[in-house]
Write a protein that holds these residues in place. Structure first.
Motif, PDB file in Angstrom:
ATOM      1  N   LEU A   1       0.839  -1.193   0.000  1.00 44.71           N
ATOM      2  CA  LEU A   1       0.000   0.000   0.000  1.00 44.71           C
ATOM      3  C   LEU A   1       0.876   1.245   0.000  1.00 44.71           C
ATOM      4  O   LEU A   1       1.990   1.237   0.519  1.00 44.71           O
ATOM      5  N   GLN A   2       0.374   2.323  -0.560  1.00 44.88           N
ATOM      6  CA  GLN A   2       1.132   3.568  -0.609  1.00 44.88           C
ATOM      7  C   GLN A   2       0.978   4.288   0.731  1.00 44.88           C
ATOM      8  O   GLN A   2       0.004   5.001   0.965  1.00 44.88           O
ATOM      9  N   SER A   3       1.961   4.082   1.587  1.00 46.49           N
ATOM     10  CA  SER A   3       1.902   4.632   2.940  1.00 46.49           C
ATOM     11  C   SER A   3       2.429   6.059   3.026  1.00 46.49           C
ATOM     12  O   SER A   3       2.152   6.764   4.003  1.00 46.49           O
ATOM     13  N   GLY A   4       3.214   6.481   2.043  1.00 45.29           N
ATOM     14  CA  GLY A   4       3.842   7.794   2.100  1.00 45.29           C
ATOM     15  C   GLY A   4       5.217   7.768   2.729  1.00 45.29           C
ATOM     16  O   GLY A   4       5.954   8.760   2.674  1.00 45.29           O
ATOM     17  N   ALA A   5       5.586   6.635   3.339  1.00 47.89           N
ATOM     18  CA  ALA A   5       6.927   6.503   3.901  1.00 47.89           C
ATOM     19  C   ALA A   5       7.936   6.401   2.764  1.00 47.89           C
ATOM     20  O   ALA A   5       7.719   5.681   1.794  1.00 47.89           O
ATOM     21  N   ALA A   6       9.039   7.138   2.869  1.00 47.10           N
ATOM     22  CA  ALA A   6       9.996   7.167   1.758  1.00 47.10           C
ATOM     23  C   ALA A   6      11.375   7.592   2.237  1.00 47.10           C
ATOM     24  O   ALA A   6      11.512   8.331   3.220  1.00 47.10           O
TER      25      ALA A   6
ATOM     26  N   ALA B   1      15.720  14.828  -6.983  1.00 48.21           N
ATOM     27  CA  ALA B   1      15.387  14.237  -5.691  1.00 48.21           C
ATOM     28  C   ALA B   1      14.712  15.257  -4.787  1.00 48.21           C
ATOM     29  O   ALA B   1      13.744  14.936  -4.074  1.00 48.21           O
ATOM     30  N   ASP B   2      15.204  16.475  -4.798  1.00 40.55           N
ATOM     31  CA  ASP B   2      14.621  17.540  -3.991  1.00 40.55           C
ATOM     32  C   ASP B   2      13.169  17.781  -4.393  1.00 40.55           C
ATOM     33  O   ASP B   2      12.274  17.878  -3.537  1.00 40.55           O
ATOM     34  N   ALA B   3      12.906  17.858  -5.711  1.00 38.75           N
ATOM     35  CA  ALA B   3      11.551  18.101  -6.200  1.00 38.75           C
ATOM     36  C   ALA B   3      10.621  16.951  -5.846  1.00 38.75           C
ATOM     37  O   ALA B   3       9.473  17.156  -5.436  1.00 38.75           O
ATOM     38  N   VAL B   4      11.103  15.715  -5.989  1.00 43.18           N
ATOM     39  CA  VAL B   4      10.281  14.541  -5.687  1.00 43.18           C
ATOM     40  C   VAL B   4       9.914  14.501  -4.212  1.00 43.18           C
ATOM     41  O   VAL B   4       8.753  14.262  -3.842  1.00 43.18           O
ATOM     42  N   GLN B   5      10.897  14.747  -3.356  1.00 40.82           N
ATOM     43  CA  GLN B   5      10.622  14.667  -1.920  1.00 40.82           C
ATOM     44  C   GLN B   5       9.651  15.753  -1.470  1.00 40.82           C
ATOM     45  O   GLN B   5       8.701  15.494  -0.725  1.00 40.82           O
ATOM     46  N   ARG B   6       9.836  16.974  -1.954  1.00 40.21           N
ATOM     47  CA  ARG B   6       8.961  18.080  -1.547  1.00 40.21           C
ATOM     48  C   ARG B   6       7.533  17.895  -2.061  1.00 40.21           C
ATOM     49  O   ARG B   6       6.565  18.193  -1.350  1.00 40.21           O
ATOM     50  N   ALA B   7       7.395  17.419  -3.294  1.00 43.85           N
ATOM     51  CA  ALA B   7       6.071  17.338  -3.911  1.00 43.85           C
ATOM     52  C   ALA B   7       5.273  16.122  -3.446  1.00 43.85           C
ATOM     53  O   ALA B   7       4.050  16.208  -3.284  1.00 43.85           O
ATOM     54  N   PHE B   8       5.943  14.985  -3.234  1.00 52.29           N
ATOM     55  CA  PHE B   8       5.206  13.738  -3.039  1.00 52.29           C
ATOM     56  C   PHE B   8       5.445  13.049  -1.696  1.00 52.29           C
ATOM     57  O   PHE B   8       4.614  12.247  -1.269  1.00 52.29           O
ATOM     58  N   TYR B   9       6.571  13.343  -1.034  1.00 57.29           N
ATOM     59  CA  TYR B   9       6.881  12.658   0.226  1.00 57.29           C
ATOM     60  C   TYR B   9       7.388  13.687   1.246  1.00 57.29           C
ATOM     61  O   TYR B   9       8.530  13.601   1.720  1.00 57.29           O
ATOM     62  N   PRO B  10       6.562  14.667   1.584  1.00 58.94           N
ATOM     63  CA  PRO B  10       7.027  15.747   2.460  1.00 58.94           C
ATOM     64  C   PRO B  10       7.469  15.278   3.829  1.00 58.94           C
ATOM     65  O   PRO B  10       8.243  15.963   4.510  1.00 58.94           O
TER      66      PRO B  10
ATOM     67  N   SER C   1      15.345  13.274 -14.916  1.00 56.43           N
ATOM     68  CA  SER C   1      14.699  13.986 -13.821  1.00 56.43           C
ATOM     69  C   SER C   1      13.228  14.233 -14.119  1.00 56.43           C
ATOM     70  O   SER C   1      12.368  14.087 -13.247  1.00 56.43           O
ATOM     71  N   VAL C   2      12.926  14.602 -15.349  1.00 56.47           N
ATOM     72  CA  VAL C   2      11.533  14.827 -15.740  1.00 56.47           C
ATOM     73  C   VAL C   2      10.751  13.518 -15.675  1.00 56.47           C
ATOM     74  O   VAL C   2       9.640  13.459 -15.139  1.00 56.47           O
ATOM     75  N   LEU C   3      11.325  12.443 -16.223  1.00 54.05           N
ATOM     76  CA  LEU C   3      10.643  11.150 -16.246  1.00 54.05           C
ATOM     77  C   LEU C   3      10.377  10.649 -14.827  1.00 54.05           C
ATOM     78  O   LEU C   3       9.284  10.133 -14.528  1.00 54.05           O
ATOM     79  N   MET C   4      11.343  10.785 -13.929  1.00 51.42           N
ATOM     80  CA  MET C   4      11.159  10.315 -12.564  1.00 51.42           C
ATOM     81  C   MET C   4      10.087  11.127 -11.833  1.00 51.42           C
ATOM     82  O   MET C   4       9.264  10.573 -11.094  1.00 51.42           O
ATOM     83  N   PHE C   5      10.076  12.437 -12.032  1.00 53.03           N
ATOM     84  CA  PHE C   5       9.044  13.260 -11.405  1.00 53.03           C
ATOM     85  C   PHE C   5       7.664  12.841 -11.887  1.00 53.03           C
ATOM     86  O   PHE C   5       6.727  12.708 -11.089  1.00 53.03           O
ATOM     87  N   LEU C   6       7.538  12.599 -13.189  1.00 50.36           N
ATOM     88  CA  LEU C   6       6.250  12.189 -13.743  1.00 50.36           C
ATOM     89  C   LEU C   6       5.833  10.822 -13.205  1.00 50.36           C
ATOM     90  O   LEU C   6       4.645  10.586 -12.938  1.00 50.36           O
TER      91      LEU C   6
END
Length: 300
Positions: free
Chosen positions: A71-76, A93-102, A234-239
């Motif tokens: 399950l998507q727990s949000g832990a990352a 990595a900075d963008a991914v963490q801020r946007a999806f796993y604060p 970076s774009v592909l990973m964010f998407l």
């Protein structure tokens, strides 16, 4: 690919899911990127018609399929630019963490904001094994691990491949020794690293970093077949994270939708995409296979 796609074509409009177990040098081929010209003169890729995953063996495929769904727990744990020489990886990595796993942990280097550590092999292993008492989610199942760093192939010293982290390396063998037998907490591992699904023991990918993470308990892994351009990656990973988190797609579907987005000449930028990634996204050539086709999905 055409005869195979025709056999599995459905009349429901839903793409069939195929799992390839390539042998020998066939393991170096991104089969999802096979293409032919469509009626409008544009390339139509196998990716358009099927959801394609890969496996090192039927045995590993069955083992992973039998694991409970994560399950998507949000832990990352997000690891970005731990060696200090991958500018785009740090921004990604900075963008991914801020946007999806604060509330997730961040190791490595970022342009602004605090980090939870420099990103050493010991820190990553402690998170994987749940032995870090400072991690509030150290017992949570289904966690996401995103690694934006160097990966290298090794053919000596008893190692097949390794990640380059702060102050040292983390090999595929160390991963399976520390967190083997499917006991890990991992839901998804995204290896935004060059050749992370290539093995030093031959071309059938039997012991790549990607398959090592599956052995270490991950339900799904995304890895790459060749050196990937930092900015497009970076774009592909964010998407991929966008579709995973905001639209609750499975990892396989999230990667496919991210790749299809990059293939769309009329693509629209998703909300939250940082300005520097948005600028790069506007200039991505849909038919430049180096920017998207090297990434493959393994697992559930």
């Amino acid at each position: 690919m055409r005869p195979l796609l025709d056999v599995f074509a459905t009349r429901t409009g839903r793409a069939p899911r195929l799992v390839f177990v390539p042998m020998g040098t066939l393991g170096l081929v991104p089969w999802h990127a096979a293409w032919e010209l469509g009626p409008e003169g544009r390339r139509r890729y196998a990716l358009h018609e099927a959801e394609i995953s890969y496996a090192a063996s039927a045995r590993l495929l069955c083992d992973v399929a039998a694991r409970p769904e994560a399950l998507q727990s949000g832990a990352a744990l997000i690891v970005g630019n731990p060696t200090g020489d991958l500018h785009w990886a740090g921004a990604e990595a900075d963008a991914v963490q801020r946007a999806f796993y604060p509330h997730g942990r961040f190791l490595g280097r970022r342009e602004g904001g605090a980090v939870d550590g420099p990103g050493t092999p010991q820190e990553v292993l402690a998170w994987l094994t749940g032995t870090n008492p400072e991690d509030p989610d150290h017992t949570v199942e289904g966690a996401v691990l995103h690694l934006a760093c160097h990966a290298s192939i090794a053919r000596s010293g008893g190692r097949t491949a390794h990640l380059s982290l702060h102050g040292g390396e983390l090999s595929a063998e160390q991963l399976t020794d520390a967190v083997g037998g499917g006991r890990g907490r991992l839901g998804l591992v995204l290896l935004a690293a060059c050749r992370s699904h290539v093995s030093g023991r031959g071309h059938n990918e039997a012991y790549s970093l990607a398959t090592a993470f599956l052995v270490a308990g991950a339900r799904s892994v995304i890895g790459s077949l060749w050196p990937v351009p930092d900015d497009a990656t970076s774009v592909l990973m964010f998407l991929t994270h966008h579709f995973l988190r905001t639209e609750a797609e499975s990892p396989a579907k999230a990667l496919r939708r991210a790749q299809l987005w990059m293939l769309d000449p009329d693509r629209r930028l998703p909300p939250g995409l940082p300005d520097r990634l948005a600028e790069r996204a506007r200039h991505i050539d849909p038919d430049d296979l180096s920017s998207w086709a090297g990434f493959t999905h393994l697992g559930q």
